[in-house]
Design an enzyme around this catalytic site. Structure first.
Site: not given
Length: 681
Positions: A351, A388
């Protein structure tokens, strides 16, 4: 508070190698180790069943690691640390021994937080004055865990180029599953239940990607609204499986149950990937709770502004973990090693991965620092690494920059495919780029560097993309201000649910078109849980705080959306059986126009064009058509060497719209808003 001028970022020693940070059983007791290089004293607090505590002092080593072996301590012992030092926020030091702190290396953590308790290191009226009240009754406790064997390894990891990833939430996927026993729903054991695993096998995915399962907490403002952090992007324990997902207990059972779940998936030939949140923690900024890292060393674990008083936030969550600090980098790398070697996982999705690439001055660096160190870990050889590739800080958007062996979330694919099927595009150039694996973005790394997705946990579901023009986040309690306004959705004529048969049929067709485009593109396909059978969040595009039927997968739509499910299974089967469809073993690749001839420059420049054909030749020859126009179009099927007949193997139209076989060179009417897959025979 010190009268000295504001300090620059502290230079802290790296923990020596080898060491065993955390709590580990040894002969006759437990060895406790904590990296707290600027502390003046560290105690481990052993918490009994009656909540009484026994504190034992640790001894500091030259590397800033405090340690002690405590005799008589056994597995399931609950504990925390009390870290003493100077209270000097001007130098990034907020030491407060009244706050019982979680062990960053804890293998298990009990329960959650009493948000009404004294969980902050400061009183409500002054962020820069220490609060002397003891927090031990209001915070999670770390748990000593006995070692157990790792899960059964998977017989063969699927190459990234052949992978299909299924993103899901551990609780939400089985919370309403009719075949899962009630006491197992929403747990690791529920996800490992045979009927659930059978679904994945029948669908044809190769890996499940779990939304965060590292121990996490909710934000105080959500608790105040009667909500909670459902998605889990608020980590507090980088080694601990989230306790609430365990069906039997929180004193180490969550570790065993997680391992058993991994074994079940591996025995079914399915990989387990984790969505990991190393970029920030659940403590928020300095106004938030002090549960672990801030109390150990505010400037040691977090990026701070130049005045060393405030957090430098490039994550949008209040704090940013400082991976340029040696002890923090070691923490993250040790966590990755642990989840691979001890917990058996097969890969990670990082993330806001750009945050981890920032150096001491917060600049993004891919050539030195954390990224090369991670890439060199031998334990991660063959493990899937997915970024990401952005955060919210300066130069945070880094799509295409991570390099081998990484794959990256491709948000350009998401935007292009959504726009194409709602006909908000200028021609088909961008669609072709996306279908080809985004070579302009990923270059020599190839299509497997692109993780293609149309939806994800963050945003609208597939069904909602074709049912709502705008977000409907009223249940989140922020007057619908939260969540993105850039949905690129189309409600097909009516906002929200409707009984209109024409609108309902169009929505299902559009959903099939979006799914087909995802599964027929080069690159790694990622499906969001429930999209294959019409899951809705009622237009909520930011359901992070909805631990409710809004977010849970509801299995009652299986019959109504069975055509979408069948198409998904058919395309995944074709993709698995024919490497040419997933971007490998390919000898010819040609874009076609409706003339039956390869596309020419004028056709590429035509902004009104809504049709694109694609011929792929490998061990078999396939011809796919993507037509987003609302009206039928007349086309000529091309002739291709060795192809005597074009056979329809999949399409997104109604069952009686398209004949099964066609001759090369023949005229053909392709219905509006249709994807068609032909195989040459």
């Amino acid at each position: 508070m010190s009268d000295a001028p504001p300090a620059s970022r502290p230079d802290l020693p790296a923990p020596a190698q080898p060491n065993h940070l955390g709590a580990h059983l040894v002969d006759g007791g437990v060895r406790f180790e904590l990296w707290a290089p600027r502390a003046s004293r560290v105690e481990v607090s052993l918490v009994a069943e009656d909540h009484s505590q026994r504190n034992v002092d640790l001894t500091r080593g030259q590397d800033g690691v405090w340690s002690a072996t405590v005799a008589g301590v056994e597995a399931e012992q609950r504990y925390g640390f009390r870290v003493h030092g100077e209270w000097d926020p001007d130098h990034g030091m907020r030491f407060n021994p009244a706050k019982l702190l979680m062990d960053p290396y804890a293998r298990a953590v009990t329960a959650g937080v009493d948000y009404a308790g004294p969980i902050r290191d400061h009183p409500a009226d002054d962020d820069f004055r220490p609060d002397p009240r003891d927090s031990s009754a209001a915070v999670p406790l770390s748990v000593v865990v006995a070692p157990t064997p790792p899960p059964t390894p998977i017989a063969r990891r699927t190459p990234m180029a052949d992978s299909v990833i299924y993103e899901l939430h551990v609780k939400g996927f089985t919370q309403q599953h009719p075949a899962v026993p009630e006491h197992l729903r929403g747990t690791y054991a529920g996800l490992a239940y045979p009927a659930v695993i059978d679904w994945f096998r029948e669908l044809g995915v190769t890996a499940i990607e779990l939304l965060p399962i590292h121990q996490f907490v909710s934000e105080p403002f959500l608790i105040g609204r009667g909500l909670s952090n459902y998605w889990g992007y608020n980590t507090m324990g980088f080694f601990a499986p989230h306790a609430a997902y365990c069906s039997v207990g929180t004193l180490g059972s969550q570790v065993t149950e997680f391992k058993e779940m991994v074994t079940a998936f591996h025995e079914a030939g399915i990989e387990v990937l984790l969505d990991v949140v190393y970029n920030h923690t659940g403590e928020g900024n300095h106004e938030g709770p002090t549960l672990s890292f801030r109390g150990i060393d505010h400037a040691g674990y977090y990026r701070l502004t130049e005045d060393q008083r405030n957090d430098y936030d490039v994550t949008g969550t209040g704090n940013s973990v400082d991976s340029s600090q040696p002890g923090v980098a070691k923490l993250i790398l040790d966590s990755l090693r642990y989840w691979v070697t001890e917990m058996g996982v097969d890969g990670f999705r990082f993330d806001l991965a750009t945050t981890l690439l920032r150096d001491r001055e917060h600049a993004v660096r891919t050539d030195q620092g954390f990224l090369p160190a991670l890439n060199e870990l031998p334990e991660l050889a063959g493990v899937k690494l997915i970024a990401e590739p952005w955060d919210v800080g300066p130069y945070g958007y880094q799509v295409g920059a991570f390099g081998a062996p990484w794959s990256e979330w491709n948000d350009k694919f998401r935007g292009t495919v959504r726009d194409y099927w709602r006909s908000h595009v200028h021609g088909v150039r961008d669609l072709a780029e996306s279908l080809a694996g985004s070579p302009q973005t990923f270059g020599e790394r190839g299509a497997s560097a692109s993780v293609n997705f149309v939806t994800a946990h963050d945003g609208m579901t597939l069904r909602d993309l074709v049912s709502y023009d705008g977000k409907h986040n009223e249940a989140n309690g922020e007057d619908n201000r939260d969540g993105s306004d850039d949905n690129r959705s189309w409600n097909c004529g009516v906002e929200g649910e409707t009984d209109d048969p024409g609108v309902r049929a169009l929505r299902q067709r559009q959903a099939r078109n979006l799914m087909a485009t995802l599964l027929l593109a080069d690159g790694v396909a990622m499906i969001t849980a429930g999209d294959e059978f019409g899951r809705t969040q009622q237009g909520n595009n930011n359901a992070y705080c909805q631990d409710s039927p809004i977010s849970w997968v509801h299995w009652t739509t299986l019959d109504d959306w069975s055509a979408l499910t069948a198409l998904t299974k058919d395309l995944l089967r074709l993709r698995s059986e024919h490497p040419v469809l997933r971007g490998t073993d390919r000898s010819e690749f040609v874009w076609y126009a409706e003339t039956g001839q390869p596309m020419v420059e004028a056709e590429w420049d035509d902004g009104a064009r809504r049709l694109l054909g694609r011929l792929l030749r490998g061990e078999q020859t396939f011809l796919t058509w993507f037509h987003s126009g609302g009206e039928p179009i007349e086309l000529t099927l091309p002739e291709a060497d060795g192809v005597e007949q074009w056979q329809v193997v999949a399409h997104t139209g109604e069952s009686d719209e398209i004949a099964e076989t066609h001759q090369p060179g023949s005229a053909f009417t392709l219905p509006g808003r249709t994807v068609l897959v032909l195989q040459g025979v």
